[in-house]
Motif scaffolding. Structure first.
Motif, PDB file in Angstrom:
ATOM      1  N   ARG A 357      34.052  45.752  40.315  1.00  0.00           N
ATOM      2  CA  ARG A 357      35.064  44.883  39.712  1.00  0.00           C
ATOM      3  C   ARG A 357      34.484  44.067  38.566  1.00  0.00           C
ATOM      4  O   ARG A 357      35.172  43.237  37.981  1.00  0.00           O
ATOM      5  CB  ARG A 357      35.545  43.861  40.743  1.00  0.00           C
ATOM      6  CG  ARG A 357      36.238  44.439  41.897  1.00  0.00           C
ATOM      7  CD  ARG A 357      35.972  43.599  43.118  1.00  0.00           C
ATOM      8  NE  ARG A 357      36.957  43.948  44.107  1.00  0.00           N
ATOM      9  CZ  ARG A 357      37.901  43.127  44.521  1.00  0.00           C
ATOM     10  NH1 ARG A 357      37.957  41.899  44.086  1.00  0.00           N
ATOM     11  NH2 ARG A 357      38.775  43.538  45.396  1.00  0.00           N
ATOM     12  N   GLU A 358      33.192  44.281  38.292  1.00  0.00           N
ATOM     13  CA  GLU A 358      32.494  43.398  37.350  1.00  0.00           C
ATOM     14  C   GLU A 358      33.131  43.377  35.962  1.00  0.00           C
ATOM     15  O   GLU A 358      33.367  42.323  35.391  1.00  0.00           O
ATOM     16  CB  GLU A 358      31.013  43.804  37.229  1.00  0.00           C
ATOM     17  CG  GLU A 358      30.191  43.501  38.475  1.00  0.00           C
ATOM     18  CD  GLU A 358      30.386  42.077  38.989  1.00  0.00           C
ATOM     19  OE1 GLU A 358      30.163  41.135  38.203  1.00  0.00           O
ATOM     20  OE2 GLU A 358      30.791  41.912  40.159  1.00  0.00           O
ATOM     21  N   LYS A 359      33.431  44.572  35.444  1.00  0.00           N
ATOM     22  CA  LYS A 359      33.941  44.615  34.066  1.00  0.00           C
ATOM     23  C   LYS A 359      35.359  44.015  33.999  1.00  0.00           C
ATOM     24  O   LYS A 359      35.669  43.265  33.073  1.00  0.00           O
ATOM     25  CB  LYS A 359      33.918  46.048  33.529  1.00  0.00           C
ATOM     26  CG  LYS A 359      33.271  46.070  32.147  1.00  0.00           C
ATOM     27  CD  LYS A 359      33.295  47.380  31.458  1.00  0.00           C
ATOM     28  CE  LYS A 359      33.487  47.129  29.964  1.00  0.00           C
ATOM     29  NZ  LYS A 359      33.870  48.308  29.232  1.00  0.00           N
ATOM     30  N   ALA A 360      36.183  44.347  34.986  1.00  0.00           N
ATOM     31  CA  ALA A 360      37.546  43.788  35.008  1.00  0.00           C
ATOM     32  C   ALA A 360      37.485  42.262  35.127  1.00  0.00           C
ATOM     33  O   ALA A 360      38.273  41.548  34.495  1.00  0.00           O
ATOM     34  CB  ALA A 360      38.335  44.387  36.164  1.00  0.00           C
ATOM     35  N   LYS A 361      36.515  41.786  35.922  1.00  0.00           N
ATOM     36  CA  LYS A 361      36.345  40.339  36.103  1.00  0.00           C
ATOM     37  C   LYS A 361      35.994  39.684  34.760  1.00  0.00           C
ATOM     38  O   LYS A 361      36.473  38.601  34.436  1.00  0.00           O
ATOM     39  CB  LYS A 361      35.232  40.100  37.123  1.00  0.00           C
ATOM     40  CG  LYS A 361      35.383  38.812  37.898  1.00  0.00           C
ATOM     41  CD  LYS A 361      34.492  38.848  39.114  1.00  0.00           C
ATOM     42  CE  LYS A 361      33.499  37.709  39.058  1.00  0.00           C
ATOM     43  NZ  LYS A 361      32.395  37.862  39.981  1.00  0.00           N
ATOM     44  N   SER A 362      35.185  40.385  33.968  1.00  0.00           N
ATOM     45  CA  SER A 362      34.775  39.826  32.671  1.00  0.00           C
ATOM     46  C   SER A 362      35.964  39.676  31.715  1.00  0.00           C
ATOM     47  O   SER A 362      35.921  38.893  30.772  1.00  0.00           O
ATOM     48  CB  SER A 362      33.678  40.684  32.030  1.00  0.00           C
ATOM     49  OG  SER A 362      34.250  41.867  31.502  1.00  0.00           O
ATOM     50  N   LEU A 363      37.025  40.441  31.981  1.00  0.00           N
ATOM     51  CA  LEU A 363      38.248  40.309  31.170  1.00  0.00           C
ATOM     52  C   LEU A 363      39.051  39.085  31.598  1.00  0.00           C
ATOM     53  O   LEU A 363      39.914  38.610  30.872  1.00  0.00           O
ATOM     54  CB  LEU A 363      39.159  41.520  31.397  1.00  0.00           C
ATOM     55  CG  LEU A 363      39.199  42.678  30.445  1.00  0.00           C
ATOM     56  CD1 LEU A 363      40.390  43.567  30.781  1.00  0.00           C
ATOM     57  CD2 LEU A 363      39.264  42.262  28.984  1.00  0.00           C
ATOM     58  N   GLY A 364      38.806  38.654  32.851  1.00  0.00           N
ATOM     59  CA  GLY A 364      39.563  37.520  33.401  1.00  0.00           C
ATOM     60  C   GLY A 364      40.548  37.957  34.473  1.00  0.00           C
ATOM     61  O   GLY A 364      41.433  37.196  34.856  1.00  0.00           O
ATOM     62  N   ILE A 365      40.387  39.189  34.963  1.00  0.00           N
ATOM     63  CA  ILE A 365      41.293  39.671  36.016  1.00  0.00           C
ATOM     64  C   ILE A 365      40.866  39.104  37.374  1.00  0.00           C
ATOM     65  O   ILE A 365      39.722  39.217  37.780  1.00  0.00           O
ATOM     66  CB  ILE A 365      41.295  41.218  36.070  1.00  0.00           C
ATOM     67  CG1 ILE A 365      41.953  41.791  34.816  1.00  0.00           C
ATOM     68  CG2 ILE A 365      42.016  41.749  37.317  1.00  0.00           C
ATOM     69  CD1 ILE A 365      43.409  41.429  34.625  1.00  0.00           C
ATOM     70  N   ASP A 366      41.821  38.458  38.032  1.00  0.00           N
ATOM     71  CA  ASP A 366      41.616  37.918  39.373  1.00  0.00           C
ATOM     72  C   ASP A 366      42.658  38.629  40.244  1.00  0.00           C
ATOM     73  O   ASP A 366      43.818  38.240  40.281  1.00  0.00           O
ATOM     74  CB  ASP A 366      41.857  36.404  39.317  1.00  0.00           C
ATOM     75  CG  ASP A 366      41.666  35.753  40.663  1.00  0.00           C
ATOM     76  OD1 ASP A 366      41.099  36.389  41.567  1.00  0.00           O
ATOM     77  OD2 ASP A 366      42.108  34.599  40.809  1.00  0.00           O
TER      78      ASP A 366
END
Ligand SMILES: NC(=O)c1ccc[n+]([C@@H]2O[C@H](COP(=O)([O-])OP(=O)(O)OC[C@H]3O[C@@H](n4cnc5c(N)ncnc54)[C@H](OP(=O)(O)O)[C@@H]3O)[C@@H](O)[C@H]2O)c1
Length: 389
Positions: A357-366
């Protein structure tokens, strides 16, 4: 067992290693002797988890409203499941949306879009077809961002080349060709799929973490006759080549199996698969797959456009679950539903795996939690009359 359960709940509440935590809870549930304890606590656990998630999202929604004010963007295939949510969230953020549909005269494709908040003022619908060269050119004119979601999505095609591969590949190049001729376009966000990530024959087991460096194999998909997956692989390959050759700033979004509420009145492919599970099937397939909420998929598209540093591919998977896990959650949430009680075969259950989930998290996805997404899609299918219980 209680320790394992409490650890999992603590991890879930703290939103740390969520998929691992869910796997822990689910593996705990499989022990029959623990079922009574867990089923007593699970509703409490779910309600504790849902509240902060929902409240936070509402606050974020208010804070982010109008970030697109004054900006014009294009959405292709706007009447689709994902795109309808994308249009809704873009309008909510103040964007002016130039959206394409295939048939402007079909109310099933347009009425729900015209009814969206802000649509009267800022939604403009156009007719366009992936296979008509230049079809998107005038729509993209003046747009700062282009969200290319249109692509045929169904599994059984009599003629895969004509029905799936041509519209996916030629359509993507058609849209990108118009983008490259339009100086106002700053970034293009293309809806790809996890189908382009993990169909390569590599084993997917609980110790495997799939991430954006994985690529599906054309040969594997041809061999397995995975035609939809092949259409998405070839479309992504063509898109990256074209964007590199023509210096287009492009980001690709790779959702897993998308669930959550439907805005459109018709049944899209992923909702149809889910409906099958709750509509009287006697068995569930022996399969595990990644799932993600449609609202997170739509928001990831927007963030991929808005976040200046966004680049490359983004996998979108909230959790990976086996069908049996989903049936358990459904049983807990909707005891009145008639659910399949047995697996379709006697083989060992196909294992779950993990997706980073690291890359999606870097976009701001929660991510919205799996239980919420399941609850939302069942509620939506019921409200739209696809299932009654
Ligand atoms: N749902 C999922 O689980 C999932 C997962 C990963 C990726 N995706 C990707 O997400 C995108 C949207 O899928 P969805 O789930 O929202 O499915 P959907 O509701 O079936 O939407 C597909 C859209 O593509 C449009 N389209 C198909 N062929 C076209 C053509 N020749 N010309 C113009 N438009 C055409 C459809 O238009 P009409 O309305 O006129 O048919 C529809 O608006 C697709 O690229 C799909 O591969 C979906």
């Amino acid at each position: 067992m209680a320790v394992k359960f409490c650890t999992a709940v603590a991890a879930i509440y703290g939103r740390v290693k969520l998929d691992v935590a869910i796997a822990n809870v689910l593996s705990s549930i499989q022990k029959a002797s623990d079922a009574v304890f867990l089923f007593g606590l699970l509703p409490l656990c779910i309600s504790v988890r849902l509240r902060p998630n929902t409240e936070k999202r509402e606050q974020e929604g208010r804070r982010e409203t109008m970030s697109g004010s004054g900006k014009v963007v294009c959405v292709t295939g706007a009447s689709g499941y994902i795109a309808s949510w994308l249009v809704k969230l873009l309008l909510q953020r103040g964007y002016t949306v130039r959206a394409t549909v295939r048939d402007l005269t079909d109310p099933k494709k347009t009425k729900h879009l015209r009814a969206l908040e802000g649509a009267n003022e800022r939604l403009h619908l156009f007719k366009a077809n992936l296979l008509e060269e230049g079809s998107f050119a005038s729509v993209i004119e003046g747009c700062e961002g282009v969200f290319h979601t249109a692509s045929p999505f169904y599994m059984h095609a009599a003629d895969p080349q004509t029905e799936l591969i041509d519209p996916a590949v030629k359509g993507t190049l058609n849209v990108l060709s118009s983008c490259v001729k339009t100086p106002s376009v700053r970034r293009v966000v293309v809806t790809s799929s996890m189908a382009t990530v993990y169909y390569n024959g590599r084993p997917r087991t609980p110790n495997v973490i799939v991430d954006e460096t994985w690529f599906s194999s054309v040969e594997f998909c041809k061999q397995e006759k995975l035609w939809y997956q092949l259409s998405k692989i070839l479309a992504e390959e063509a898109a990256w080549k074209f964007s590199k050759d023509n210096s287009i700033d492009m980001v690709t979004i790779h959702p897993a199996f998308v669930i959550g509420p439907l805005l459109q009145p018709t049944l899209n492919a992923s909702a149809a698969v889910f409906l099958k599970l709750i509509n009287g099937s006697s068995t569930y397939p022996n399969a595990s797959y990644g799932l993600v909420n449609v609202k997170d998929v739509a928001m990831a598209h927007i963030l991929a456009f808005e976040v200046p540093s966004a680049s490359g591919r983004y996998c979108l998977v909230e959790s990976v679950a086996h069908y049996s896990d989903i049936v358990k959650i459904l049983h807990e949430q909707y005891p009145a539903l008639k659910l399949p009680e047995m697996c379709a075969d006697d083989k060992p259950l196909v294992p779950i795996y993990h997706v980073s989930r690291e890359k999606a998290k870097s976009l701001g996805i929660d991510y919205i939690l799996l239980e919420t997404s399941i609850m939302e899609i069942v509620k939506s299918l019921k409200e739209k009359g696809f299932v009654s219980f």
